[in-house]
Write a protein that holds these residues in place. Structure first.
Motif, mmCIF file in Angstrom:
data_model
loop_
_atom_site.group_PDB
_atom_site.id
_atom_site.type_symbol
_atom_site.label_atom_id
_atom_site.label_comp_id
_atom_site.label_asym_id
_atom_site.label_seq_id
_atom_site.Cartn_x
_atom_site.Cartn_y
_atom_site.Cartn_z
ATOM 1 N N UNK A 99 0.824 -1.205 0.000
ATOM 2 C CA UNK A 99 0.000 0.000 0.000
ATOM 3 C C UNK A 99 0.858 1.255 0.000
ATOM 4 N N UNK A 100 0.237 2.374 -0.325
ATOM 5 C CA UNK A 100 0.887 3.685 -0.256
ATOM 6 C C UNK A 100 0.833 4.115 1.214
ATOM 7 N N UNK A 101 1.893 3.822 1.953
ATOM 8 C CA UNK A 101 1.856 4.013 3.397
ATOM 9 C C UNK A 101 1.718 5.479 3.791
ATOM 10 N N UNK A 102 2.369 6.387 3.080
ATOM 11 C CA UNK A 102 2.265 7.804 3.426
ATOM 12 C C UNK A 102 0.842 8.313 3.260
ATOM 13 N N UNK A 103 0.198 7.932 2.162
ATOM 14 C CA UNK A 103 -1.191 8.336 1.954
ATOM 15 C C UNK A 103 -2.089 7.716 3.023
ATOM 16 N N UNK A 104 -1.888 6.436 3.313
ATOM 17 C CA UNK A 104 -2.705 5.754 4.324
ATOM 18 C C UNK A 104 -2.586 6.433 5.683
ATOM 19 N N UNK A 105 -1.373 6.803 6.067
ATOM 20 C CA UNK A 105 -1.174 7.443 7.366
ATOM 21 C C UNK A 105 -1.749 8.855 7.403
ATOM 22 N N UNK A 106 -1.711 9.547 6.266
ATOM 23 C CA UNK A 106 -2.309 10.882 6.180
ATOM 24 C C UNK A 106 -3.826 10.797 6.307
ATOM 25 N N UNK A 107 -4.434 9.875 5.581
ATOM 26 C CA UNK A 107 -5.889 9.699 5.660
ATOM 27 C C UNK A 107 -6.282 9.259 7.067
ATOM 28 N N UNK A 108 -5.498 8.388 7.659
ATOM 29 C CA UNK A 108 -5.750 7.957 9.032
ATOM 30 C C UNK A 108 -5.775 9.153 9.978
ATOM 31 N N UNK A 109 -4.769 10.038 9.880
ATOM 32 C CA UNK A 109 -4.685 11.212 10.765
ATOM 33 C C UNK A 109 -5.890 12.130 10.592
#
Length: 519
Positions: free
Chosen positions: A346-356
């Protein structure tokens, strides 16, 4: 010291846990305090053939049900002698009852005859409870575990539970359909020697090890934690007590023990090791399974905690919803979700941004959605995993995300939780739920409402990182009569994100009654 300066002693209470396994029903009675310590007061155990029925025929026989009810009736009398309150007794059942086609009939019969309400735990909950118990037992080694990779394994009658941790963080948790009773029923007619049994196990475990290797290289594992009665029996014969909570068995001594008893008959195991027939029946397959997993690691010892799933339940009694336990559990759930994402690139940076962004929106809308911390955790997992369907194909990736999540195991989440998370990911884009979506319609009403709310929040959060450029650092929510304004802290041009919000806010407006505007 004045009376006001004296420290009050911890509050204690007496509790009981009954564990209905594949080959025995066991009970432990303990005194626990609010600091999370316990002291065993009594224990009992009776053999019962629940697993032999279920793993062969798929259902519990009348004799097995009568036997179980009789044992539980005796345990009820013991509890009355200890005067333990009903709310301080928990009865759990694992794979045998879980897989029985007539389990509802059995659960009802037990309740009517004994008053016990049985909680049928799933494999993922078994993992969680076992993890709690292991953490308590090996607490002195927590620093070492945080610096190295470890594996926790328990071989039961119906399943083998496996947890893999990278420097103390959960990588994966699996409940494998590989148990001593199941193995015996599958191969007893075809194997003629110990070598045949070993060949059968090696072939079955090889496939599992390939799956585990994809999540974390088995050869990188330094600490090998073996839980369960068979491991404790081995530790009692060739191990040494290093702490009140666990024993240690050198790899060489363990392998020599397995080689020695591998060719024994059941009678020889009973005689040589001084154990009961019930303890001896699954001993060789269990130790062989442990040996084959151990062979794949670089561990030089087995760490054998003096605990079981029952102690995990005792800890849940003692600690309840303490902030420390909740934080530890939450952290491991998130770590497991992140590692599932990594598995599917997965695109981890995008996932963590959406999570935040999703969690910020959840927290600032508490009065509007009225959901609890468990719902927040499900949203967090869904935000992390919402795009993993891209691994299969970008087109329709929301449907692929639902499929992958629904067919995966995430530490700490029940099958019901995973179903909710998979649906939240499914609805983070494109069509909203409708009557043609049978998997959604078949859910309970409260689950459907929760999914609608969390998916609506996830859509907004995803829109705020539409370009995957992480331009929005955070926002302050201001609520009007029918409009929510997000005053964003951002860098650069966020016109793409504003446009994405216009496209994806319909579900949010229908669910919460607000339009959303980013400023």
């Amino acid at each position: 010291m004045s009376t006001t300066d004296q420290v009050s002693p911890p509050k204690t209470k007496t509790v009981a846990v009954i564990d209905m396994g594949s080959s025995a029903i066991r009970m432990v009675i303990a005194e626990i305090d609010d600091a999370g310590h316990w002291r065993r007061l009594d224990r009992a155990g009776k053999p019962v053939s629940l697993g032999r029925d279920v793993f062969v025929k798929g259902y519990l026989s009348g004799d097995a049900m009568r036997q179980a009810v009789k044992i539980l009736t005796g345990f009820r009398e013991m509890l009355e002698g200890w005067q333990i309150a009903e709310e301080d007794v928990r009865v759990i059942a694992t794979s045998a009852i879980r897989e029985a086609k007539n389990r509802d009939t059995f659960l009802d019969r037990v309740y009517l005859r004994t008053g016990f309400r049985i909680d049928v735990v799933e494999g993922v909950e078994e993992n969680h409870l076992t993890y709690l118990a292991v953490q308590y037992a090996v607490d002195q080694m927590r620093a070492q575990f945080s610096r190295a990779n470890s594996l926790i394994i328990e071989v039961g009658g119906g399943t083998t539970e496996v947890m893999m941790l990278r420097r103390g963080k959960m990588v994966a948790a699996h409940s494998l359909r590989l148990g001593t009773i199941r193995i015996e029923q599958q191969v007893k007619r075809s194997w003629e020697s110990a070598t045949d049994l070993e060949t059968f196990l090696r072939e079955n475990i090889r496939v599992t090890q390939e799956i585990l290797n994809a999540e974390m290289k088995m050869e990188s594992i330094r600490f090998f934690v073996a839980v369960g009665g068979d491991a404790r029996l081995a530790a009692a014969r060739v191990g040494r007590k290093e702490h009140s909570g666990f024993s240690v068995v050198d790899r060489k001594d363990f392998n020599e023990l397995v080689a020695r008893i591998q060719g024994y008959t059941l009678e020889e195991i009973v005689s040589e090791l001084d154990v009961t027939y019930n303890e001896a029946e699954g001993l060789v397959p269990a130790l062989l399974i442990l040996k084959m997993f151990l062979d794949s690691t670089q561990a030089t010892q087995l760490i054998v905690p003096d605990v079981s799933i029952r102690e995990g339940v005792l800890l849940s009694f003692a600690l309840g919803t303490s902030k420390e336990v909740e934080h530890e559990f939450y952290t491991q759930v998130v770590a497991s979700a992140v590692n599932l994402g990594k598995k599917y690139r997965f695109d981890q940076q995008h996932a963590m941004q959406v999570r935040k962004l999703a969690l910020s929106l959840f927290d600032q809308m508490q009065d509007d959605h009225g959901m609890d911390q468990h719902a927040r955790m499900l949203l967090e997992v869904a935000a992390i995993l919402h795009d993993i369907g891209n691994y299969i194909r970008a087109s329709g990736h929301h449907k692929h995300s639902q499929y992958i999540i629904a067919n995966s195991e995430i530490f700490g989440l029940s099958r019901s939780d995973i179903s909710v998370v998979s649906h939240i990911a499914r609805y983070h884009r494109k069509a909203q739920p409708n009557s043609s979506h049978t998997s959604f319609i078949s859910l309970r009403r409260e689950q459907r409402i929760r999914i609608m709310k969390l998916a609506a929040i996830l859509r907004v959060a995803d829109a705020l990182d539409r370009g995957h450029h992480h331009r929005i650092k955070g926002f302050r929510l201001e609520k009007g009569e029918d409009v929510i304004t997000l005053y964003c802290d951002y860098v650069g041009d966020i016109s793409v994100e504003k446009h994405g919000l216009e496209l994806k806010q319909e579900m949010f407006e229908e669910t919460f009654g607000y339009q959303v505007v980013a400023m």
